[in-house]
Design a protein around this motif. Structure first.
Motif, mmCIF file in Angstrom:
data_model
loop_
_atom_site.group_PDB
_atom_site.id
_atom_site.type_symbol
_atom_site.label_atom_id
_atom_site.label_comp_id
_atom_site.label_asym_id
_atom_site.label_seq_id
_atom_site.Cartn_x
_atom_site.Cartn_y
_atom_site.Cartn_z
ATOM 1 N N LYS A 115 56.655 -13.234 64.859
ATOM 2 C CA LYS A 115 57.208 -14.380 65.567
ATOM 3 C C LYS A 115 56.555 -14.447 66.943
ATOM 4 O O LYS A 115 56.593 -13.486 67.715
ATOM 5 N N LEU A 120 55.738 -14.883 70.686
ATOM 6 C CA LEU A 120 56.494 -14.749 71.926
ATOM 7 C C LEU A 120 55.648 -15.289 73.083
ATOM 8 O O LEU A 120 54.442 -15.075 73.121
ATOM 9 N N GLY A 121 56.281 -15.960 74.019
ATOM 10 C CA GLY A 121 55.542 -16.478 75.160
ATOM 11 C C GLY A 121 54.748 -17.721 74.824
ATOM 12 O O GLY A 121 54.795 -18.236 73.701
ATOM 13 N N ASP A 122 53.972 -18.214 75.808
ATOM 14 C CA ASP A 122 53.248 -19.474 75.609
ATOM 15 C C ASP A 122 51.745 -19.342 75.815
ATOM 16 O O ASP A 122 51.059 -20.326 76.076
ATOM 17 N N THR A 131 50.095 -21.514 73.335
ATOM 18 C CA THR A 131 50.571 -22.893 73.301
ATOM 19 C C THR A 131 49.522 -23.794 73.923
ATOM 20 O O THR A 131 49.074 -23.551 75.043
ATOM 21 N N THR A 169 56.321 -20.614 71.285
ATOM 22 C CA THR A 169 57.318 -19.560 71.101
ATOM 23 C C THR A 169 58.215 -19.874 69.907
ATOM 24 O O THR A 169 58.678 -20.999 69.751
#
Length: 243
Positions: free
Chosen positions: A155, A157-159, A162, A172
Protein backbone atom coordinates in the motif's frame (compact mmCIF):
# COMPACT_ATOMS: atom_id res chain seq x y z
CA UNK A 1 -6.36 3.36 5.75
CA UNK A 2 -9.22 2.43 3.47
CA UNK A 3 -12.49 2.35 5.36
CA UNK A 4 -13.79 -1.24 5.51
CA UNK A 5 -17.40 -0.09 5.39
CA UNK A 6 -16.68 1.71 2.12
CA UNK A 7 -15.12 -1.44 0.64
CA UNK A 8 -18.09 -3.56 1.73
CA UNK A 9 -20.58 -1.10 0.26
CA UNK A 10 -18.67 -0.96 -3.03
CA UNK A 11 -18.57 -4.77 -3.22
CA UNK A 12 -22.32 -4.94 -2.58
CA UNK A 13 -22.97 -2.42 -5.35
CA UNK A 14 -20.91 -4.44 -7.85
CA UNK A 15 -22.59 -7.67 -6.77
CA UNK A 16 -26.03 -6.19 -7.40
CA UNK A 17 -24.82 -4.87 -10.77
CA UNK A 18 -23.61 -8.36 -11.78
CA UNK A 19 -26.88 -9.90 -10.61
CA UNK A 20 -28.84 -7.36 -12.66
CA UNK A 21 -26.72 -8.12 -15.73
CA UNK A 22 -27.39 -11.84 -15.24
CA UNK A 23 -31.14 -11.24 -15.04
CA UNK A 24 -31.46 -12.40 -11.43
CA UNK A 25 -34.69 -11.23 -9.81
CA UNK A 26 -34.49 -8.32 -7.38
CA UNK A 27 -36.69 -9.90 -4.72
CA UNK A 28 -35.41 -13.10 -3.18
CA UNK A 29 -31.88 -12.68 -4.46
CA UNK A 30 -30.44 -14.21 -1.31
CA UNK A 31 -32.33 -17.44 -1.98
CA UNK A 32 -31.17 -17.53 -5.61
CA UNK A 33 -27.55 -16.96 -4.59
CA UNK A 34 -27.78 -19.64 -1.92
CA UNK A 35 -29.15 -22.12 -4.46
CA UNK A 36 -26.47 -21.35 -7.06
CA UNK A 37 -23.58 -21.51 -4.59
CA UNK A 38 -24.83 -24.82 -3.23
CA UNK A 39 -24.96 -26.19 -6.77
CA UNK A 40 -21.31 -25.16 -7.13
CA UNK A 41 -20.36 -26.89 -3.90
CA UNK A 42 -20.18 -23.81 -1.68
CA UNK A 43 -22.31 -23.86 1.47
CA UNK A 44 -23.19 -20.43 2.85
CA UNK A 45 -26.00 -19.40 5.15
CA UNK A 46 -28.68 -17.05 3.91
CA UNK A 47 -27.64 -14.69 6.72
CA UNK A 48 -24.10 -14.47 5.34
CA UNK A 49 -25.40 -13.86 1.82
CA UNK A 50 -27.75 -11.17 3.13
CA UNK A 51 -24.75 -9.33 4.55
CA UNK A 52 -23.11 -9.28 1.11
CA UNK A 53 -26.24 -7.84 -0.46
CA UNK A 54 -26.62 -5.21 2.28
CA UNK A 55 -23.01 -4.05 2.23
CA UNK A 56 -22.18 -5.51 5.65
CA UNK A 57 -19.57 -8.07 4.53
CA UNK A 58 -17.45 -9.16 1.58
CA UNK A 59 -17.64 -12.71 0.27
CA UNK A 60 -14.84 -15.08 1.25
CA UNK A 61 -12.45 -16.59 -1.31
CA UNK A 62 -14.49 -19.71 -2.10
CA UNK A 63 -17.74 -17.77 -2.41
CA UNK A 64 -16.07 -15.05 -4.50
CA UNK A 65 -14.79 -17.61 -7.02
CA UNK A 66 -18.19 -19.29 -7.22
CA UNK A 67 -20.01 -15.97 -7.70
CA UNK A 68 -17.65 -14.98 -10.51
CA UNK A 69 -18.07 -18.36 -12.21
CA UNK A 70 -21.86 -18.10 -12.03
CA UNK A 71 -22.17 -14.42 -12.98
CA UNK A 72 -19.40 -14.54 -15.65
CA UNK A 73 -17.46 -11.61 -14.20
CA UNK A 74 -13.79 -11.21 -13.39
CA UNK A 75 -12.87 -11.68 -9.77
CA UNK A 76 -10.66 -8.56 -9.86
CA UNK A 77 -13.71 -6.52 -10.82
CA UNK A 78 -16.16 -8.06 -8.34
CA UNK A 79 -13.74 -7.90 -5.43
CA UNK A 80 -11.93 -4.62 -6.16
CA UNK A 81 -13.66 -2.89 -9.07
CA UNK A 82 -10.72 -3.36 -11.44
CA UNK A 83 -11.93 -3.27 -15.07
CA UNK A 84 -12.75 -5.00 -17.35
CA UNK A 85 -15.81 -6.53 -15.77
CA UNK A 86 -16.55 -9.54 -17.96
CA UNK A 87 -14.51 -12.73 -18.10
CA UNK A 88 -12.47 -13.29 -21.25
CA UNK A 89 -11.94 -17.02 -20.92
CA UNK A 90 -8.17 -16.65 -20.45
CA UNK A 91 -6.26 -19.12 -18.32
CA UNK A 92 -5.39 -18.19 -14.77
CA UNK A 93 -1.81 -19.38 -15.21
CA UNK A 94 0.58 -17.97 -17.80
CA UNK A 95 4.11 -19.04 -18.69
CA UNK A 96 6.59 -16.48 -19.98
CA UNK A 97 10.04 -17.08 -21.37
CA UNK A 98 12.86 -15.07 -19.80
CA UNK A 99 16.29 -14.87 -21.34
CA UNK A 100 18.21 -14.04 -24.53
CA UNK A 101 17.55 -17.32 -26.33
CA UNK A 102 20.68 -19.10 -25.17
CA UNK A 103 19.63 -19.38 -21.56
CA UNK A 104 15.86 -19.30 -21.50
CA UNK A 105 13.86 -20.15 -18.41
CA UNK A 106 10.14 -20.15 -17.79
CA UNK A 107 8.44 -18.31 -14.95
CA UNK A 108 4.98 -19.46 -13.95
CA UNK A 109 2.67 -16.50 -13.70
CA UNK A 110 -0.82 -16.51 -12.29
CA UNK A 111 -3.81 -14.33 -11.67
CA UNK A 112 -4.26 -15.09 -8.00
CA UNK A 113 -3.93 -14.00 -4.41
CA UNK A 114 -0.76 -12.29 -3.24
CA UNK A 115 0.08 -11.18 0.31
CA UNK A 116 -0.28 -7.53 1.25
CA UNK A 117 2.92 -6.89 3.19
CA UNK A 118 4.53 -3.94 4.97
CA UNK A 119 7.36 -1.83 3.58
CA UNK A 120 9.72 -3.27 6.19
CA UNK A 121 8.76 -6.77 5.07
CA UNK A 122 9.34 -5.74 1.45
CA UNK A 123 12.91 -4.83 2.34
CA UNK A 124 13.42 -8.23 3.94
CA UNK A 125 11.85 -9.87 0.84
CA UNK A 126 14.96 -8.71 -1.05
CA UNK A 127 17.17 -10.89 1.13
CA UNK A 128 15.33 -14.17 0.65
CA UNK A 129 12.09 -14.59 -1.23
CA UNK A 130 9.64 -16.34 1.06
CA UNK A 131 7.58 -19.29 -0.11
CA UNK A 132 4.41 -17.84 -1.61
CA UNK A 133 2.05 -20.53 -0.45
CA UNK A 134 3.37 -20.61 3.12
CA UNK A 135 3.60 -16.86 3.70
CA UNK A 136 1.42 -15.78 6.60
CA UNK A 137 -0.14 -12.40 5.88
CA UNK A 138 -3.15 -10.69 7.39
CA UNK A 139 -4.49 -9.74 3.96
CA UNK A 140 -4.37 -11.43 0.58
CA UNK A 141 -5.37 -9.51 -2.55
CA UNK A 142 -6.36 -10.67 -6.03
CA UNK A 143 -3.77 -9.49 -8.54
CA UNK A 144 -5.34 -8.06 -11.73
CA UNK A 145 -2.31 -8.98 -13.89
CA UNK A 146 -0.10 -12.06 -14.32
CA UNK A 147 2.47 -12.27 -11.52
CA UNK A 148 5.04 -14.85 -10.41
CA UNK A 149 4.48 -17.14 -7.44
CA UNK A 150 6.58 -14.86 -5.21
CA UNK A 151 4.70 -11.67 -6.00
CA UNK A 152 3.30 -9.43 -3.29
CA UNK A 153 1.30 -6.23 -2.81
CA UNK A 154 2.11 -2.98 -1.03
CA UNK A 155 0.00 0.00 0.00
CA UNK A 156 1.57 3.27 -1.15
CA UNK A 157 2.51 5.67 1.63
CA UNK A 158 3.22 9.36 1.14
CA UNK A 159 3.06 11.35 -2.09
CA UNK A 160 6.51 10.91 -3.64
CA UNK A 161 4.91 8.90 -6.48
CA UNK A 162 1.92 11.20 -6.87
CA UNK A 163 1.97 13.04 -10.18
CA UNK A 164 1.07 16.74 -9.71
CA UNK A 165 0.32 16.98 -13.43
CA UNK A 166 -1.05 14.66 -16.11
CA UNK A 167 0.23 11.11 -16.33
CA UNK A 168 0.27 7.97 -14.24
CA UNK A 169 0.08 8.56 -10.51
CA UNK A 170 0.26 6.42 -7.38
CA UNK A 171 -1.33 8.40 -4.52
CA UNK A 172 -1.39 7.40 -0.86
CA UNK A 173 -3.54 4.32 -0.36
CA UNK A 174 -2.98 3.04 -3.89
CA UNK A 175 -2.26 -0.71 -4.01
CA UNK A 176 0.72 -1.79 -6.13
CA UNK A 177 1.62 -5.34 -7.15
CA UNK A 178 5.31 -6.27 -7.20
CA UNK A 179 6.95 -9.13 -9.09
CA UNK A 180 10.44 -9.89 -7.71
CA UNK A 181 11.16 -12.21 -10.66
CA UNK A 182 10.33 -9.75 -13.44
CA UNK A 183 13.20 -8.23 -15.39
CA UNK A 184 13.64 -4.49 -14.76
CA UNK A 185 14.66 -1.88 -17.31
CA UNK A 186 15.12 1.88 -17.38
CA UNK A 187 11.76 3.57 -17.02
CA UNK A 188 10.19 0.79 -14.95
CA UNK A 189 8.52 1.44 -11.61
CA UNK A 190 10.51 -0.57 -9.08
CA UNK A 191 10.77 -1.39 -5.40
CA UNK A 192 14.28 -0.96 -4.04
CA UNK A 193 15.99 -1.27 -0.69
CA UNK A 194 18.35 1.64 -0.16
CA UNK A 195 21.48 1.50 2.04
CA UNK A 196 21.28 1.84 5.81
CA UNK A 197 17.56 1.09 6.06
CA UNK A 198 15.44 -2.01 6.39
CA UNK A 199 12.54 -0.46 4.50
CA UNK A 200 11.92 -0.48 0.77
CA UNK A 201 11.14 2.50 -1.44
CA UNK A 202 8.98 2.88 -4.55
CA UNK A 203 10.55 4.86 -7.41
CA UNK A 204 11.15 4.99 -11.17
CA UNK A 205 14.39 3.39 -12.38
CA UNK A 206 16.23 5.88 -14.63
CA UNK A 207 19.64 6.08 -16.26
CA UNK A 208 21.69 9.11 -17.27
CA UNK A 209 25.26 9.25 -18.55
CA UNK A 210 25.83 5.61 -17.64
CA UNK A 211 24.62 6.01 -14.05
CA UNK A 212 21.37 4.70 -12.59
CA UNK A 213 19.06 6.55 -10.21
CA UNK A 214 15.75 6.12 -8.40
CA UNK A 215 13.50 9.00 -9.37
CA UNK A 216 10.22 9.97 -7.66
CA UNK A 217 7.33 11.04 -9.89
CA UNK A 218 6.69 14.02 -7.60
CA UNK A 219 9.47 16.55 -8.41
CA UNK A 220 9.37 17.90 -4.85
CA UNK A 221 11.29 14.81 -3.71
CA UNK A 222 15.00 14.16 -4.34
CA UNK A 223 16.49 11.67 -6.78
CA UNK A 224 18.32 8.78 -5.08
CA UNK A 225 21.68 7.53 -6.37
CA UNK A 226 21.93 3.79 -6.95
CA UNK A 227 25.06 2.39 -5.34
CA UNK A 228 26.50 -1.10 -4.91
CA UNK A 229 24.48 -1.36 -1.68
CA UNK A 230 21.17 -0.60 -3.40
CA UNK A 231 19.06 -3.68 -4.11
CA UNK A 232 16.23 -3.71 -6.65
CA UNK A 233 13.55 -5.87 -5.02
CA UNK A 234 11.09 -6.14 -7.88
CA UNK A 235 9.12 -4.51 -10.64
CA UNK A 236 5.69 -2.96 -10.15
CA UNK A 237 3.46 -4.80 -12.63
CA UNK A 238 0.04 -3.50 -11.66
CA UNK A 239 -1.89 -1.17 -9.41
CA UNK A 240 -5.36 -0.03 -8.44
CA UNK A 241 -6.86 2.67 -6.26
CA UNK A 242 -9.43 1.23 -3.83
CA UNK A 243 -12.84 2.81 -4.20
Amino acid sequence: MVDKNTLRAAFSERLHEALNDAGVRSRGRGVDIHRQLKALGVEKTTQAISKWLNGEAIAEADSMSALCSWLKVRREWLEYGVLPKKQTGESNVHKIAVGDGSNVREINQRFGKVPLISWVQAGAWCEAISNFEAYDADSWLSCPVPISNHGYALKVLGDSMTNPGPGRSYPTGCIIFVDPEAETRTGDRVIARVPRTNEATFKVLVEDAGRQFLRPINPQYPIIDITEETHICGKVVGSFIPE
